[in-house]
Design a protein around this motif. Structure first.
Motif, PDB file in Angstrom:
ATOM      1  N   VAL A 120     -69.871 -65.507 -47.639  1.00 54.07           N
ATOM      2  CA  VAL A 120     -69.257 -65.972 -48.874  1.00 54.07           C
ATOM      3  C   VAL A 120     -67.778 -65.610 -48.843  1.00 54.07           C
ATOM      4  CG1 VAL A 120     -69.201 -65.755 -51.380  1.00 54.07           C
ATOM      5  CG2 VAL A 120     -71.400 -65.750 -50.179  1.00 54.07           C
ATOM      6  N   ASP A 121     -66.941 -66.633 -48.970  1.00 55.24           N
ATOM      7  CA  ASP A 121     -65.485 -66.420 -48.958  1.00 55.24           C
ATOM      8  C   ASP A 121     -65.037 -65.639 -47.733  1.00 55.24           C
ATOM      9  OD1 ASP A 121     -65.318 -67.741 -51.407  1.00 55.24           O
ATOM     10  OD2 ASP A 121     -65.545 -65.870 -52.548  1.00 55.24           O
ATOM     11  N   GLY A 122     -65.667 -65.963 -46.601  1.00 51.23           N
ATOM     12  CA  GLY A 122     -65.266 -65.335 -45.345  1.00 51.23           C
ATOM     13  C   GLY A 122     -65.835 -63.964 -45.116  1.00 51.23           C
ATOM     14  N   GLU A 123     -66.697 -63.477 -46.027  1.00 51.06           N
ATOM     15  CA  GLU A 123     -67.289 -62.153 -45.869  1.00 51.06           C
ATOM     16  C   GLU A 123     -68.803 -62.271 -45.694  1.00 51.06           C
ATOM     17  OE1 GLU A 123     -66.353 -59.541 -49.024  1.00 51.06           O
ATOM     18  OE2 GLU A 123     -64.178 -59.612 -48.711  1.00 51.06           O
ATOM     19  N   GLY A 144     -66.279 -58.238 -56.995  1.00 49.78           N
ATOM     20  CA  GLY A 144     -66.950 -58.782 -55.813  1.00 49.78           C
ATOM     21  C   GLY A 144     -67.919 -57.793 -55.199  1.00 49.78           C
ATOM     22  N   ARG A 145     -67.526 -56.529 -55.146  1.00 46.78           N
ATOM     23  CA  ARG A 145     -68.403 -55.494 -54.599  1.00 46.78           C
ATOM     24  C   ARG A 145     -69.648 -55.324 -55.476  1.00 46.78           C
ATOM     25  NH1 ARG A 145     -67.438 -51.666 -50.868  1.00 46.78           N
ATOM     26  NH2 ARG A 145     -65.216 -52.201 -50.854  1.00 46.78           N
ATOM     27  N   GLN A 178     -75.672 -56.261 -56.410  1.00 46.82           N
ATOM     28  CA  GLN A 178     -76.776 -56.900 -57.123  1.00 46.82           C
ATOM     29  C   GLN A 178     -77.488 -57.937 -56.259  1.00 46.82           C
ATOM     30  OE1 GLN A 178     -77.931 -55.759 -59.994  1.00 46.82           O
ATOM     31  NE2 GLN A 178     -76.300 -54.211 -59.797  1.00 46.82           N
ATOM     32  N   ASP A 179     -76.731 -58.660 -55.433  1.00 49.80           N
ATOM     33  CA  ASP A 179     -77.357 -59.616 -54.517  1.00 49.80           C
ATOM     34  C   ASP A 179     -78.334 -58.899 -53.592  1.00 49.80           C
ATOM     35  OD1 ASP A 179     -75.765 -61.592 -55.601  1.00 49.80           O
ATOM     36  OD2 ASP A 179     -74.313 -61.600 -53.952  1.00 49.80           O
ATOM     37  N   GLU A 180     -77.950 -57.706 -53.154  1.00 47.22           N
ATOM     38  CA  GLU A 180     -78.729 -56.980 -52.158  1.00 47.22           C
ATOM     39  C   GLU A 180     -80.054 -56.469 -52.720  1.00 47.22           C
ATOM     40  OE1 GLU A 180     -77.246 -54.511 -48.339  1.00 47.22           O
ATOM     41  OE2 GLU A 180     -76.705 -53.645 -50.278  1.00 47.22           O
ATOM     42  N   ASP A 213     -74.837 -67.171 -60.337  1.00 44.09           N
ATOM     43  CA  ASP A 213     -76.136 -67.333 -59.668  1.00 44.09           C
ATOM     44  C   ASP A 213     -76.153 -66.577 -58.345  1.00 44.09           C
ATOM     45  OD1 ASP A 213     -78.749 -68.579 -59.184  1.00 44.09           O
ATOM     46  OD2 ASP A 213     -77.690 -69.739 -57.648  1.00 44.09           O
ATOM     47  N   ARG A 214     -77.219 -65.837 -58.112  1.00 47.47           N
ATOM     48  CA  ARG A 214     -77.345 -65.043 -56.883  1.00 47.47           C
ATOM     49  C   ARG A 214     -77.383 -65.908 -55.630  1.00 47.47           C
ATOM     50  NH1 ARG A 214     -83.138 -63.059 -56.518  1.00 47.47           N
ATOM     51  NH2 ARG A 214     -83.363 -65.241 -55.874  1.00 47.47           N
ATOM     52  N   ASP A 215     -78.216 -66.936 -55.616  1.00 48.15           N
ATOM     53  CA  ASP A 215     -78.479 -67.672 -54.377  1.00 48.15           C
ATOM     54  C   ASP A 215     -77.289 -68.517 -53.935  1.00 48.15           C
ATOM     55  OD1 ASP A 215     -80.954 -66.526 -54.517  1.00 48.15           O
ATOM     56  OD2 ASP A 215     -81.962 -68.302 -55.283  1.00 48.15           O
TER      57      ASP A 215
END
Length: 592
Positions: free
Chosen positions: A459-462, A517-518, A523-525, A553-555
């Protein structure tokens, strides 16, 4: 441990899903603690199971003790037959499960079915070494090891007991009372979600083989002559079947509808077929990847002697298929054994549509003769005569009849037995129900859901890691985050959003540490489906109901602007399965 399992185990420990218990004291193999995220995920799986197999099926649920007295397990057969194969290293003394060593060093997939003697031979033929120290295990004896944890009930050794190795026995032993709650009407089901204990020889592979685990079991009690499942409800459900015939040849997984499988005789029991159909969509709903799922039929050598047909739901983990659920037709084995062991009535009265006139063989032994002749065995001899009359009336045709009590033969004159055949009218009969059992391993399903939902993308290069868990299953459904933590107004409004969502019944986290972003990545993890961000634009409206927030949205990481007052309704739709993209098409949702 493979890279996949190591990755998930590291995430699980770091993010609070599960970790080895008692690590401050070195830990004990086979015992794990579910952390804050894990306990919530596990509870959600259990609640989803209750909803589908208890509430929607109209079944009862009980909660029986973990410790039960020894006679229960004498009757169930666990004291004599609940064993695994053990081999001990002659050098380091480490104990290993012998059949697993054979499987790890050969192409055998089910070495347990080979028996103790053959497994011992294979340890030598394969030149298997001790995994702990490398010493040869050839010529070492392989023995049976009972897996139950023993304890004492009360002070000293007054009453031996055991930690239950399955929750099912807690249901079976209570059948005489449970049938009263069911008003004596079959069919009825009794469920239980609880802890089971097995003193595994060599726990391994994370949550796959442990010593303490949670089972969700349903015991469906049926009249085998009259009760049929509602097969039409699942007839069109597609199920991936790996039949015994396919396993014995060169076949593989074949997809049938439940109706086709029953008609073709691939699934022999209509009741088993019904539950395979019911469970199939449920597995998908709790995060199991259906491309890594199958139903495998037990081979003849695997089935218990009382089981007419058995299937396992298996999930692929780390390139291997592991059992997550067993579906067994247990006949009347359990209830008959507990009836014999306890002397209690484990039958249900089946009312006939109309009374029937039948001939009934009976005996009325002359106890004045049996007593002096057989002493303390007289009562047992009389009972044996009664059983023989019901089973084989022709045995009384001669001058004498022989019965057996505790292995000893006793001969009784026919006239002393007072045998006769009477004509009686009966309104019904007592039948011992048969049992159909779906038994789910919650820990293994938990583990498979974590592994199957693990994703990596960019996401966004990361690089990003996230858990694609179903929304209803996620440990935390939403996270509220103030865009910055040094603005008192933003923090206060974010806390208000959090409290209102919690009051509306949502599991909500709150995170104000680090960059936004962090925080999203954290939360995604852990699989949190949505994040709610409160920012300076939120404060442009003084009234809460008019204020807006960012919904993420997570996905897809897509974002939209919504009114804070609309959050409970929008989150309810998302939790029920509405797609974020579809939600973004609404007039009151503004994609960013």
């Amino acid at each position: 441990m493979s890279e996949e399992l190591e990755t998930v185990a590291e995430l699980a420990k770091r993010r609070g899903f599960f970790f080895r218990s008692s690590e401050a004291y070195g830990g004990v193999a086979g015992f794990f603690t579910y952390g804050p995220q894990g306990a919530a995920l596990k509870r959600n799986i259990e609640d989803a199971w209750r909803d589908r197999f208890v509430t929607r099926e109209g079944n009862m649920e009980i909660s029986a003790p973990d410790v039960m007295p020894e006679p229960v397990f004498e009757s169930s057969g666990h004291l004599d037959g609940f064993d695994d194969m053990i081999v001990e290293c002659p050098d380091c003394g480490a104990s290993h499960r012998a059949d697993h060593l054979v499987e790890d060093n050969s192409e055998y997939e089910d070495a347990e079915a080979l028996g103790v003697e053959r497994v011992a031979e294979l340890l030598g033929e394969l030149d298997v070494a001790c995994p702990a120290c490398g010493a040869s295990l050839a010529d070492e004896p392989v023995d049976d090891f009972n897996l139950m944890f023993e304890t004492a009930i009360g002070p000293g050794t007054s009453q031996p007991g055991y930690l239950r190795p399955e929750t099912a026995q807690g249901i079976f032993v209570e059948f005489p009372r449970l049938k009263e709650y069911a008003r004596g009407k079959l069919p009825f089901g009794v469920a239980q979600v609880g802890t089971a204990w097995r003193n595994e020889i060599s726990p391994r592979r994370g949550l796959i083989r442990v010593r303490e685990f949670t089972q969700a079991e349903l015991e469906q009690f049926i009249d085998p002559e009259t009760d049929e499942p509602p097969l039409d409800e699942v007839a069109d459900v597609s199920v991936p079947l790996y039949s015994a015939e396919a396993q014995s040849g060169d076949g593989g997984i074949e997809t049938y509808t439940v109706g086709e499988a029953v008609e073709a005789g691939v699934i022999e029991s209509d009741w088993i077929a019904y539950y395979l159909g019911v469970a199939r969509d449920w597995y998908a709903s709790v995060g199991i990847d259906m491309d890594r799922f199958r139903y495998r039929q037990h081979l003849a050598g695997e089935r218990a002697h009382y089981a007419a047909d058995c299937w396992d739901a298996e999930v692929e983990v780390d390139g291997e298929w592991i059992e997550a659920t067993g579906f067994a037709y247990r006949s009347d084995y359990d209830l008959s054994n507990h009836a014999a062991g306890s002397g209690e009535d484990f039958t249900v009265f089946r009312q006939y549509d109309e009374p029937r006139t039948v001939e009934r063989a009976t005996v009325d032994p002359d106890m004045a003769t049996l007593g002096p002749e057989f002493g303390g065995a007289a009562a047992d001899v009389a009972a044996a005569l009664d059983d023989l009359a019901a089973r084989d009336p022709d045995a009384f045709d001669g001058d004498a009849v022989e019965v057996e009590v505790d292995g000893e033969p006793y001969e009784v004159d026919t006239d002393v037995a007072n045998f006769s055949v009477e004509t009686v009218t009966e309104s019904g009969e007592h039948v011992t129900p048969h049992v159909v059992e779906p038994s789910f391993g919650i820990g293994r399903l938990f583990y498979a859901a974590l592994i199957h939902s693990y994703r990596e993308d960019e996401v966004d290069g990361e690089a990003r890691t996230y858990l694609d868990l179903p929304a209803e299953l996620a440990p935390t459904f939403a996270c509220v985050a103030p865009l910055v933590s040094n603005d008192e107004g933003i923090v206060e409004r974010a806390e208000e959003v959090r409290e209102r969502l919690r009051a509306a019944g949502f599991e909500v986290a709150y995170d104000e540490s680090g960059s936004i972003g962090r925080r999203y990545r954290r939360q995604d993890e852990v699989g949190t489906p949505v994040c709610v961000t409160v920012d300076h634009e939120t404060l442009e409206q003084a009234e809460y109901d008019d204020a807006t927030v960012t919904l993420r949205d997570r996905d897809t990481t897509a974002q939209a602007r919504v009114r804070a007052a609309d959050l409970p309704a929008l989150l309810t739709e998302l939790r029920a399965g509405t797609d974020f993209a579809a939600l973004s098409e609404r007039e009151d949702v503004h994609p960013l």
